[in-house]
Design a protein around this motif. Structure first.
Motif, mmCIF file in Angstrom:
data_model
loop_
_atom_site.group_PDB
_atom_site.id
_atom_site.type_symbol
_atom_site.label_atom_id
_atom_site.label_comp_id
_atom_site.label_asym_id
_atom_site.label_seq_id
_atom_site.Cartn_x
_atom_site.Cartn_y
_atom_site.Cartn_z
ATOM 1 N N LEU A 185 0.821 -1.208 0.000
ATOM 2 C CA LEU A 185 0.000 0.000 0.000
ATOM 3 C C LEU A 185 0.858 1.263 0.000
ATOM 4 O O LEU A 185 0.501 2.264 -0.635
ATOM 5 C CB LEU A 185 -0.942 -0.008 1.200
ATOM 6 N N SER A 186 1.995 1.226 0.678
ATOM 7 C CA SER A 186 2.885 2.387 0.675
ATOM 8 C C SER A 186 3.436 2.644 -0.725
ATOM 9 O O SER A 186 3.506 3.795 -1.175
ATOM 10 C CB SER A 186 4.041 2.172 1.656
ATOM 11 N N LEU A 187 3.819 1.577 -1.416
ATOM 12 C CA LEU A 187 4.307 1.737 -2.784
ATOM 13 C C LEU A 187 3.206 2.283 -3.683
ATOM 14 O O LEU A 187 3.446 3.175 -4.507
ATOM 15 C CB LEU A 187 4.823 0.401 -3.322
ATOM 16 N N ALA A 188 2.004 1.753 -3.527
ATOM 17 C CA ALA A 188 0.889 2.236 -4.345
ATOM 18 C C ALA A 188 0.648 3.723 -4.120
ATOM 19 O O ALA A 188 0.480 4.497 -5.072
ATOM 20 C CB ALA A 188 -0.370 1.435 -4.031
ATOM 21 N N MET A 230 16.089 -2.790 -2.596
ATOM 22 C CA MET A 230 15.143 -1.672 -2.526
ATOM 23 C C MET A 230 14.450 -1.705 -1.163
ATOM 24 O O MET A 230 13.708 -2.641 -0.874
ATOM 25 C CB MET A 230 14.077 -1.785 -3.619
ATOM 26 N N PRO A 231 14.679 -0.721 -0.310
ATOM 27 C CA PRO A 231 14.031 -0.718 1.006
ATOM 28 C C PRO A 231 12.552 -0.357 0.915
ATOM 29 O O PRO A 231 12.060 0.064 -0.134
ATOM 30 C CB PRO A 231 14.807 0.342 1.776
ATOM 31 N N SER A 232 11.871 -0.508 2.029
ATOM 32 C CA SER A 232 10.457 -0.142 2.099
ATOM 33 C C SER A 232 10.303 1.374 2.240
ATOM 34 O O SER A 232 11.092 2.008 2.929
ATOM 35 C CB SER A 232 9.786 -0.808 3.305
ATOM 36 N N PRO A 233 9.256 1.942 1.633
ATOM 37 C CA PRO A 233 8.949 3.364 1.855
ATOM 38 C C PRO A 233 8.139 3.525 3.130
ATOM 39 O O PRO A 233 6.928 3.713 3.108
ATOM 40 C CB PRO A 233 8.131 3.729 0.612
ATOM 41 N N VAL A 234 8.813 3.470 4.269
ATOM 42 C CA VAL A 234 8.127 3.446 5.563
ATOM 43 C C VAL A 234 7.609 4.822 5.955
ATOM 44 O O VAL A 234 6.503 4.964 6.473
ATOM 45 C CB VAL A 234 9.072 2.885 6.649
ATOM 46 N N LEU A 235 8.422 5.845 5.722
ATOM 47 C CA LEU A 235 8.027 7.205 6.118
ATOM 48 C C LEU A 235 7.159 7.826 5.024
ATOM 49 O O LEU A 235 7.632 8.514 4.127
ATOM 50 C CB LEU A 235 9.265 8.070 6.386
ATOM 51 N N THR A 236 5.875 7.544 5.114
ATOM 52 C CA THR A 236 4.902 8.072 4.169
ATOM 53 C C THR A 236 4.511 9.492 4.577
ATOM 54 O O THR A 236 4.794 9.928 5.702
ATOM 55 C CB THR A 236 3.667 7.166 4.145
ATOM 56 N N GLU A 281 9.512 9.367 -0.719
ATOM 57 C CA GLU A 281 10.059 10.073 -1.872
ATOM 58 C C GLU A 281 11.358 9.436 -2.353
ATOM 59 O O GLU A 281 11.548 9.218 -3.552
ATOM 60 C CB GLU A 281 10.303 11.541 -1.511
ATOM 61 N N VAL A 282 12.242 9.119 -1.428
ATOM 62 C CA VAL A 282 13.531 8.523 -1.784
ATOM 63 C C VAL A 282 13.336 7.161 -2.446
ATOM 64 O O VAL A 282 13.909 6.858 -3.501
ATOM 65 C CB VAL A 282 14.431 8.389 -0.535
ATOM 66 N N VAL A 283 12.492 6.320 -1.831
ATOM 67 C CA VAL A 283 12.313 4.949 -2.331
ATOM 68 C C VAL A 283 11.576 4.932 -3.670
ATOM 69 O O VAL A 283 11.966 4.213 -4.603
ATOM 70 C CB VAL A 283 11.574 4.094 -1.286
ATOM 71 N N ILE A 284 10.513 5.722 -3.789
ATOM 72 C CA ILE A 284 9.741 5.733 -5.029
ATOM 73 C C ILE A 284 10.590 6.213 -6.204
ATOM 74 O O ILE A 284 10.529 5.672 -7.319
ATOM 75 C CB ILE A 284 8.468 6.593 -4.884
ATOM 76 N N ASN A 285 11.408 7.216 -5.969
ATOM 77 C CA ASN A 285 12.295 7.689 -7.044
ATOM 78 C C ASN A 285 13.249 6.595 -7.500
ATOM 79 O O ASN A 285 13.568 6.487 -8.694
ATOM 80 C CB ASN A 285 13.071 8.926 -6.590
#
Length: 372
Positions: free
Chosen positions: A20-23, A168-174, A358-362
């Protein structure tokens, strides 16, 4: 670009949070994204953003989703199908192998240290998984590991080329992370109006499913050592099959409800802010989300040196004390050190930014960029 995200379910769990965080992150970048579900059910359905389309394959389990997933790929033609976790990685690859499945690229995400997972399961079909990954992971376009430890383990365990695995780490800090961290607390050890402790007794926090891999028994035994030397309390947020065993251990060690509280599932972020030391007691992990969350919220951290994640997240002990697994005395000593010598939290907060959305999605968009 169109990305389809394929988690095993929307039940409560770390894998589902990653999905869900990636989405949400892709949506924030105006990427065309769809959530593909084996079956449209699960406690996290209420957490799906209303603007995120859901594709219901109407299957009973991962293996029976292969044909409808192939039909989806043929009809919708996403640029990338991102399978989230081992239980759906192989079905995603097999769906693409069926005739007329289109040109979608398949990305598989490995979220556990496979060697440890295999060593800790007695399920026969899980043992077969290792052989199947050796045969079929080479057919994926991208093989993604949630941590460097998972990457190294996967390469060694299934003899897969290391240079073909991307960390690729998780985008935890949404974007809503700190809003969620500021939610009110409802527990009798805290003031409901201020969400602060009612007294000066330090509270040690654990957040985990009550299962063998999380080794909460060691945390409880470590706390008993601490409690024998000073006033303290232990709060463990979570639930699971080991609850009766853990409750029996609390009683066996002579601890009361005023010493140890097991309140079930709660929003853990506010409690990370309000307690004194966060402890991860696991014997194996992939990339523990709660440990990353603690970097952003907790005053101090203690973690076992489990494969994998803690060494990477805490930079070898720079941002928290790392102790041997299954060692209550070492854990108790580390907890007391953190209580007596609270660290400067600013370096912890800065380290947490490596796991921002932002970091992970990029990084994902850079990886998938050649599909445009």
């Amino acid at each position: 670009m169109k990305i389809a995200i394929f988690p095993p379910s929307l039940e409560v769990g770390g894998v589902q949070r990653v999905a869900l965080s990636l989405a949400r992150g892709f949506l924030a970048q105006n990427i065309d994204v769809e959530l593909v579900l084996i079956k449209k059910e699960g406690a996290f359905l209420d957490h799906v953003p209303p603007e995120l389309p859901i594709v219901d394959l109407q299957a009973t389990r991962a293996l029976t989703s292969i044909v409808p997933l192939s039909a989806y790929l043929r009809k919708s033609q996403p640029d990338v199908l991102l399978a989230i976790s081992e239980s759906v990685n192989l079905p995603a690859i097999w769906a693409k192998m069926l005739p007329r499945s289109g040109k979608t690229k398949i990305a598989v995400m490995v979220v556990n240290t496979l060697s440890q997972y295999q060593a800790n399961t007695n399920i026969r079909r899980e043992k077969v998984y290792t052989t199947l990954t050796r045969w079929f992971y080479p057919r994926a376009d991208y093989v993604i590991a949630l941590s460097e430890g998972i990457r190294q383990d996967l390469a060694a365990f299934i003899h897969f080329p290391l240079d073909r695995i991307i960390t690729m780490p998780s985008p935890v800090l949404t974007p809503d992370f700190y809003e969620r961290a500021n939610q009110p607390i409802s527990h009798y050890w805290f003031d409901e109006d201020t969400s602060e402790k009612k007294d000066d007794i330090p509270i040690i926090l654990g957040v985990a499913r009550f299962v063998q891999a999380k080794d909460l028994e060691t945390l409880i035994r470590a706390f008993a050592i601490v409690r024998a030397q000073r006033p303290a309390r232990l709060l463990i947020i979570g639930d699971g099959e080991d609850r009766p065993k853990l409750e029996a251990l609390v009683s066996e060690l002579g601890l009361s409800d005023e010493d140890v509280s097991l309140p079930g599932f709660l929003h853990n972020l506010p409690y990370m802010k309000a307690t004194d030391v966060f402890v991860l007691s696991s014997v194996f992990e992939g990339l523990p989300t709660v440990l990353i969350e603690s970097l952003a919220c907790s005053p101090a951290i203690v973690s076992t040196d489990c494969p994998s994640g803690p060494q990477e997240i805490l930079d070898g002990g720079k941002y928290g004390i790392i102790v041997p697994m299954r060692d209550p005395q070492a854990m108790a000593t580390a907890i007391m050190h953190q209580l007596d010598h609270p660290p400067d939290v600013e370096p912890l907060r800065k380290q947490a930014q490596n796991y921002s959305m932002e970091v992970v999605i990029n990084r994902y968009l850079e990886l998938f960029g050649n599909t445009q």
